[in-house]
Design a protein around this motif. Structure first.
Motif, short mmCIF file in Angstrom:
data_model
loop_
_atom_site.label_atom_id
_atom_site.label_comp_id
_atom_site.label_asym_id
_atom_site.label_seq_id
_atom_site.Cartn_x
_atom_site.Cartn_y
_atom_site.Cartn_z
N SER A 281 -49.67 -26.16 -42.44
CA SER A 281 -49.39 -24.79 -42.50
C SER A 281 -48.51 -24.21 -41.08
CB SER A 281 -50.26 -23.92 -43.17
OG SER A 281 -51.44 -23.92 -42.35
N LEU A 282 -49.33 -24.65 -40.08
CA LEU A 282 -49.13 -23.94 -38.80
C LEU A 282 -47.54 -24.24 -38.30
CD1 LEU A 282 -52.50 -24.17 -37.12
CD2 LEU A 282 -51.05 -22.32 -37.56
N HIS A 283 -46.82 -25.23 -39.01
CA HIS A 283 -45.20 -25.60 -38.56
C HIS A 283 -44.44 -24.58 -39.19
CE1 HIS A 283 -46.80 -29.48 -37.44
NE2 HIS A 283 -45.97 -29.37 -36.40
N PHE A 284 -44.91 -23.81 -40.11
CA PHE A 284 -44.08 -22.95 -40.67
C PHE A 284 -43.77 -21.11 -39.95
CE2 PHE A 284 -44.79 -26.31 -43.48
CZ PHE A 284 -43.58 -26.53 -43.86
N ALA A 285 -42.52 -20.80 -40.21
CA ALA A 285 -42.17 -19.55 -39.45
C ALA A 285 -42.81 -18.18 -39.74
CB ALA A 285 -40.88 -19.53 -39.35
N GLY A 286 -43.11 -18.35 -41.11
CA GLY A 286 -44.05 -17.16 -41.48
C GLY A 286 -45.36 -16.89 -41.10
N LEU A 287 -46.16 -18.01 -41.21
CA LEU A 287 -47.46 -18.13 -40.66
C LEU A 287 -47.27 -17.74 -39.24
CD1 LEU A 287 -50.45 -18.23 -41.23
CD2 LEU A 287 -49.96 -20.80 -41.06
N GLN A 288 -46.53 -18.63 -38.51
CA GLN A 288 -46.54 -18.50 -37.12
C GLN A 288 -46.18 -17.03 -36.47
OE1 GLN A 288 -43.58 -20.95 -35.46
NE2 GLN A 288 -44.91 -22.98 -35.88
N THR A 289 -45.34 -16.53 -37.34
CA THR A 289 -45.07 -15.03 -36.96
C THR A 289 -46.12 -14.03 -37.16
OG1 THR A 289 -42.86 -15.28 -37.55
CG2 THR A 289 -43.41 -13.05 -37.59
N LEU A 290 -47.01 -14.20 -38.07
CA LEU A 290 -48.12 -13.26 -38.50
C LEU A 290 -49.25 -13.65 -37.53
CD1 LEU A 290 -48.32 -13.90 -42.35
CD2 LEU A 290 -47.97 -11.44 -41.18
N ILE A 291 -49.59 -14.90 -37.02
CA ILE A 291 -50.36 -15.19 -35.91
C ILE A 291 -49.96 -14.72 -34.72
CG2 ILE A 291 -51.47 -16.99 -34.43
CD1 ILE A 291 -51.30 -18.77 -37.20
N LEU A 292 -48.88 -14.77 -34.29
CA LEU A 292 -48.38 -14.37 -32.73
C LEU A 292 -48.51 -13.05 -32.76
CD1 LEU A 292 -45.43 -16.90 -32.39
CD2 LEU A 292 -47.43 -16.70 -31.06
N ARG A 293 -47.91 -12.13 -33.68
CA ARG A 293 -47.65 -10.73 -33.73
C ARG A 293 -49.22 -9.80 -34.16
NH1 ARG A 293 -42.17 -8.88 -34.44
NH2 ARG A 293 -42.98 -7.28 -35.80
N GLY A 294 -49.88 -10.67 -34.92
CA GLY A 294 -51.10 -10.10 -35.04
C GLY A 294 -52.15 -10.12 -33.71
N THR A 295 -52.07 -11.49 -33.21
CA THR A 295 -52.83 -11.64 -32.00
C THR A 295 -52.59 -10.54 -31.01
OG1 THR A 295 -53.16 -13.76 -32.48
CG2 THR A 295 -53.71 -13.32 -30.32
N GLU A 296 -51.04 -10.43 -30.61
CA GLU A 296 -50.63 -9.38 -29.63
C GLU A 296 -51.10 -8.08 -30.16
OE1 GLU A 296 -46.47 -8.41 -27.52
OE2 GLU A 296 -46.29 -9.16 -29.49
N TRP A 297 -50.95 -7.68 -31.43
CA TRP A 297 -51.54 -6.51 -31.82
C TRP A 297 -52.85 -6.20 -31.60
CZ3 TRP A 297 -54.97 -5.07 -35.32
CH2 TRP A 297 -55.09 -3.64 -35.95
N ALA A 298 -53.74 -7.11 -31.97
CA ALA A 298 -55.20 -7.19 -31.76
C ALA A 298 -55.58 -6.91 -30.12
CB ALA A 298 -55.96 -8.30 -32.08
N GLY A 299 -54.84 -7.53 -29.40
CA GLY A 299 -55.09 -7.40 -28.06
C GLY A 299 -54.78 -6.20 -27.28
N THR A 300 -53.44 -5.64 -27.76
CA THR A 300 -52.76 -4.56 -26.92
C THR A 300 -52.65 -3.30 -27.92
OG1 THR A 300 -50.43 -5.30 -27.72
CG2 THR A 300 -51.53 -6.39 -25.61
N GLY A 301 -52.49 -3.37 -29.10
CA GLY A 301 -52.30 -2.22 -30.09
C GLY A 301 -50.68 -2.11 -30.00
#
Length: 318
Positions: A281-301
């Protein structure tokens, strides 16, 4: 002969007194050698990145948590936005240690099997440190299997918003299913297409949400009764347990279920993502996008990372 030897010796001594040309020190782009196995390489300390700690160390038997830890770390660091560390022994965690990070990712489950009575929770001091960290403004990402425990721990349910509860929650049979982005204006999902797919994954349905939880749902998935047909579901889901009559009585059948959401916890931001079962599942762009942008949002707002083409919105009318 002695004169010749003396002359040679003198010449050698003279050479030693002449300053040698200094060795050239090369300053290439900072990139230590990679090992044969693809792993995240160290980050140049001079770079200003979001500091991430993955808390792991135990999980249920069907989760390749060590491999997923490695893939998450590589994914995050390769984006150029994060510097990631992993701990597999959070029993000794403290608030002071957590405060050195901008965001914490939970990839942890306390049980070997989902409904085991025995579990390994962190020490009381470490548990308190995690809650205090988020409450005081730290970012948190609750990831996939982190929802498969905590059903006997109300404070944990409050922290991440919802958990799977044995006997009432269930995993829908499809291993591949579309994820419906229901809010495409939130900073995490802005610019994403309405539907992205996940593969070899778990659709958590009928989750037990914390009473009074003020979650903001970003994405859902549909639990269809047709998916429980034995021809589709396979032997893991016994046909006798999912007859048409029984399916009709099941709570939440033929309904949409939250898979990705955000919530505030004290001064902290929480990003909860139930999908992301394994390396497939981690090879697909949709999930990668949610993880990357969700982590950035959680860390910085805020979210600065772009949406890749494979997950980006596109015109659907001529």
């Amino acid at each position: 002969m002695n004169l010749l030897r003396s002359a040679a010796t003198g010449a050698a001594i003279a050479m030693l007194t002449v300053p040698a040309v200094a060795q050239v020190i090369v300053h290439p782009p900072y990139r230590p050698p990679e090992t044969v196995q693809r792993v995240a390489i160290p980050v140049d300390p001079a770079e200003k990145r979001i500091s991430v700690l993955i808390i792991s160390g135990q999980n249920s038997y069907e989760h390749d948590w060590t491999g997923v830890d490695n893939m998450l770390r590589t994914l995050l660091q390769d984006s150029g936005r994060f510097d990631v560390r992993i701990t597999e022994d959070f029993d000794h965690g403290s608030l002071a240690m957590l405060k050195t990070y901008d965001v914490v990712i939970l990839n942890y489950s306390s049980r070997w099997v989902y409904d085991d009575k025995e579990e390994h929770r962190w020490s009381p001091e470490a548990e308190k440190a995690l809650f205090d960290y988020v409450r005081q403004g730290g970012g948190l990402v609750a990831y996939h299997s982190s929802f498969t425990w905590g059903y006997n721990w109300p404070e944990y349910r409050d922290l991440i918003g919802a958990v799977m509860e044995p006997g009432s929650s269930r995993r829908s049979p499809p291993g591949a299913f579309p994820v419906h982005i229901v809010d495409r204006e939130h900073p995490i999902t802005a610019g994403m297409r309405e539907y992205v797919w996940t593969y070899n994954d778990d659709m958590y349905t009928n989750m037990s949400f914390a009473p009074g939880a003020k979650i903001h749902v970003l994405a859902t998935a549909h639990d269809a009764a047709a998916s429980y047909d034995p021809k589709l579901a396979g032997p893991k889901y016994p046909a006798g347990a999912y007859t048409k009559e029984k399916l009709a009585k099941m709570h939440g059948i033929n309904a949409d279920h939250p898979q990705v959401w955000t919530q505030d916890y004290g001064k902290g931001r929480v990003f909860s993502i139930t999908i992301g079962h394994d390396e497939v599942s981690l090879h697909f762009a949709g999930l990668q996008t949610l993880i990357l942008r969700g982590t950035e949002w959680a860390g910085t707002g805020k979210v600065t990372l772009s949406v890749p083409d494979d997950a980006a919105d596109f015109p659907t009318s001529p």
